[in-house]
Design an enzyme around this catalytic site. Structure first.
Site, PDB file in Angstrom:
ATOM      1  N   THR A 207      -6.816   3.415 -10.483  1.00  0.00           N
ATOM      2  CA  THR A 207      -6.012   2.221  -9.740  1.00  0.00           C
ATOM      3  C   THR A 207      -6.316   0.751 -10.252  1.00  0.00           C
ATOM      4  O   THR A 207      -7.542   0.595 -10.564  1.00  0.00           O
ATOM      5  CB  THR A 207      -6.186   2.340  -8.211  1.00  0.00           C
ATOM      6  OG1 THR A 207      -5.273   3.473  -7.966  1.00  0.00           O
ATOM      7  CG2 THR A 207      -5.474   1.371  -7.534  1.00  0.00           C
ATOM      8  N   ARG A 235       3.856  12.234  -1.638  1.00  0.00           N
ATOM      9  CA  ARG A 235       2.671  11.474  -1.270  1.00  0.00           C
ATOM     10  C   ARG A 235       2.441  10.023  -1.421  1.00  0.00           C
ATOM     11  O   ARG A 235       2.667   9.666  -2.458  1.00  0.00           O
ATOM     12  CB  ARG A 235       1.598  12.370  -1.737  1.00  0.00           C
ATOM     13  CG  ARG A 235       0.213  11.996  -1.105  1.00  0.00           C
ATOM     14  CD  ARG A 235      -0.543  10.984  -2.257  1.00  0.00           C
ATOM     15  NE  ARG A 235      -1.800  10.610  -1.923  1.00  0.00           N
ATOM     16  CZ  ARG A 235      -2.530   9.834  -2.568  1.00  0.00           C
ATOM     17  NH1 ARG A 235      -2.034   9.148  -3.380  1.00  0.00           N
ATOM     18  NH2 ARG A 235      -3.735   9.627  -2.316  1.00  0.00           N
ATOM     19  N   GLY A 237      -0.563   7.044  -1.130  1.00  0.00           N
ATOM     20  CA  GLY A 237      -1.734   6.772  -0.895  1.00  0.00           C
ATOM     21  C   GLY A 237      -2.252   5.538  -0.267  1.00  0.00           C
ATOM     22  O   GLY A 237      -1.321   4.864   0.429  1.00  0.00           O
ATOM     23  N   GLY A 259      -9.652   4.743  -4.823  1.00  0.00           N
ATOM     24  CA  GLY A 259     -10.443   6.057  -4.615  1.00  0.00           C
ATOM     25  C   GLY A 259      -9.546   6.893  -3.885  1.00  0.00           C
ATOM     26  O   GLY A 259      -8.159   6.887  -4.056  1.00  0.00           O
ATOM     27  N   GLY A 261      -7.378   8.109  -1.499  1.00  0.00           N
ATOM     28  CA  GLY A 261      -6.478   7.486  -0.441  1.00  0.00           C
ATOM     29  C   GLY A 261      -6.535   8.024   0.631  1.00  0.00           C
ATOM     30  O   GLY A 261      -6.482   7.177   1.823  1.00  0.00           O
TER      31      GLY A 261
HETATM   32  N1  ASP Z   1      -6.246   5.078  -4.092  1.00  0.00           N
HETATM   33  C1  ASP Z   1      -5.180   5.479  -5.039  1.00  0.00           C
HETATM   34  C2  ASP Z   1      -4.471   6.631  -4.091  1.00  0.00           C
HETATM   35  O1  ASP Z   1      -4.902   7.413  -3.333  1.00  0.00           O
HETATM   36  C3  ASP Z   1      -5.942   6.431  -6.036  1.00  0.00           C
HETATM   37  C4  ASP Z   1      -6.638   5.277  -7.012  1.00  0.00           C
HETATM   38  O2  ASP Z   1      -7.471   4.586  -6.562  1.00  0.00           O
HETATM   39  O3  ASP Z   1      -6.856   5.461  -8.269  1.00  0.00           O
HETATM   40  O4  ASP Z   1      -3.261   6.897  -4.520  1.00  0.00           O
END
Ligand code: ASP
Length: 340
Positions: A207, A235, A237, A259, A261
């Site tokens: 992300t 879904r 996040g 992270g 989510g």
């Molecule tokens: N936080 C994001 C999510 O859970 C994923 C990521 O940080 O790469 O969708």
């Protein structure tokens, strides 16, 4: 009067002996005089180690992070707003297939791309977000449009895409988000029947996020993502959820997270970090440690955050193996990938 003169002389002597900026800044600082401007970015946390990186890939990531910082710093240096700096910086990262946002978004279980983004302005706590969009090229611009041109904070799915179109934002065929690398990662995860668990190096969060402080003292934070590989049932996040993946308040700090989510939503991570600064005397470094390295570690919530306070102090804590990250402020620039 005599005392005052002695005090001034001692202070001048102290300043003269202070080491000048050595250009080897640490990741964490604790200044109390506001910086003219500051910008901190991340390109995701996850299983990022020297062992699973080639020198060429490493160079590509470092170049991409520098390019994003260049764009944002150019805006801030010339008196531009933190809002423009965050949007333009994130746009650069969204257009780069290396990152799991915009062009490089990961695939859902149904082999589609479904993108989330949010932005928050610390001056008035206004915010905008889009979730589950699939045709707006730069979801961070859609999030800004929601904030500035709608009565809402979060729009989702086809409605959010339609709104983006009406706002005159660039619309693409959803195939634009296809990349072989992300598609192969989905295939491998499906073959290994890994479900939604993050267990191996196929999974790098990726992300992107940015937090900026401009010369007016305004803090803006933004985050953009493709979410998590193999996600199902629409879904969503933490990234588009204000208080979870993104938060900004001029009185405290700006935060953008990356992270797993589900943990960042349940622990309201971005707001929690801001609240620590609001209610205690802890620094950005200590607040980040408390939430990312203590609270989340205890529950196995993998990921990291970038934090920037009203003085320009930066913290970039993460509890995974690596996090693409960097910051710039006058006379200082840091870009890093691994723990050390
Ligand atoms: N936080 C994001 C999510 O859970 C994923 C990521 O940080 O790469 O969708």
């Amino acid at each position: 009067m005599k005392k005052f003169i002695i005090y001034i002389l001692i202070s001048l002597g102290y300043i003269a002996c202070e080491p000048k900026n050595t250009n080897t800044p640490s990741e964490n600082s604790n200044q109390t005089i506001p910086a003219d401007y500051a910008l901190v970015i991340h390109g995701g946390a996850g299983t990022i180690t020297r062992n699973n990186m080639t020198p060429e890939k490493e160079r590509q990531y470092l170049d991409a992070l520098h390019k994003a910082l260049d764009v944002g710093e150019g805006i801030l240096k010339n008196g531009g707003s933190s809002m423009d700096a965050v949007v333009q910086t994130i746009k650069i990262l969204e257009n780069n297939p290396l990152f799991n946002a915009g062009k490089g978004a990961v695939f859902t279980h149904d082999e589609t791309n479904s993108l989330d983004a949010s932005i928050m302005r610390g001056s008035d706590l206004n915010a905008g977000a889009v979730a589950g969009v699939s045709t707006v090229k730069n979801p961070i611009m859609a999030a800004r449009a929601v904030m500035e041109n709608s009565e809402h904070v979060m729009l989702s799915g086809t409605g959010a895409d339609e709104f983006s179109n009406q706002q005159g934002l660039e619309i693409v065929d959803s195939k634009y988000f296809y990349t072989e690398k992300r598609y192969d990662a989905l295939r491998r995860i499906k073959e290994k029947d890994l479900g939604f668990r993050v267990v191996d190096e196929d999974y790098k969060f990726g992300t992107v996020g940015a937090v900026a402080l401009d010369e007016n003292g305004d803090i803006v934070a933004g985050t953009s993502t493709g979410g998590m590989t193999n996600k199902k049932y629409g879904r969503i996040g933490d990234s588009p959820v204000i208080g979870a993946g993104t938060y900004a308040n001029n009185a405290t700090c700006g935060v953008s997270c990356t992270g797993h989510g589900e943990y960042f939503i349940r622990w309201a991570v971005a707001h929690d970090i801001s609240a620590i600064l609001e209610y205690t005397d802890l620094s950005v470094t200590e607040a980040g440690e408390k939430v990312i390295m203590d609270k989340l570690v205890k529950v196995d919530g993998s990921g990291g955050a970038i934090i920037l306070d009203k003085f320009g102090n930066v913290a970039m804590p993460f509890n995974s193996e690596g996090m693409y990250r960097g910051y710039v402020k006058p006379g200082e620039r840091v870009v890093k990938i691994y723990k050390e």
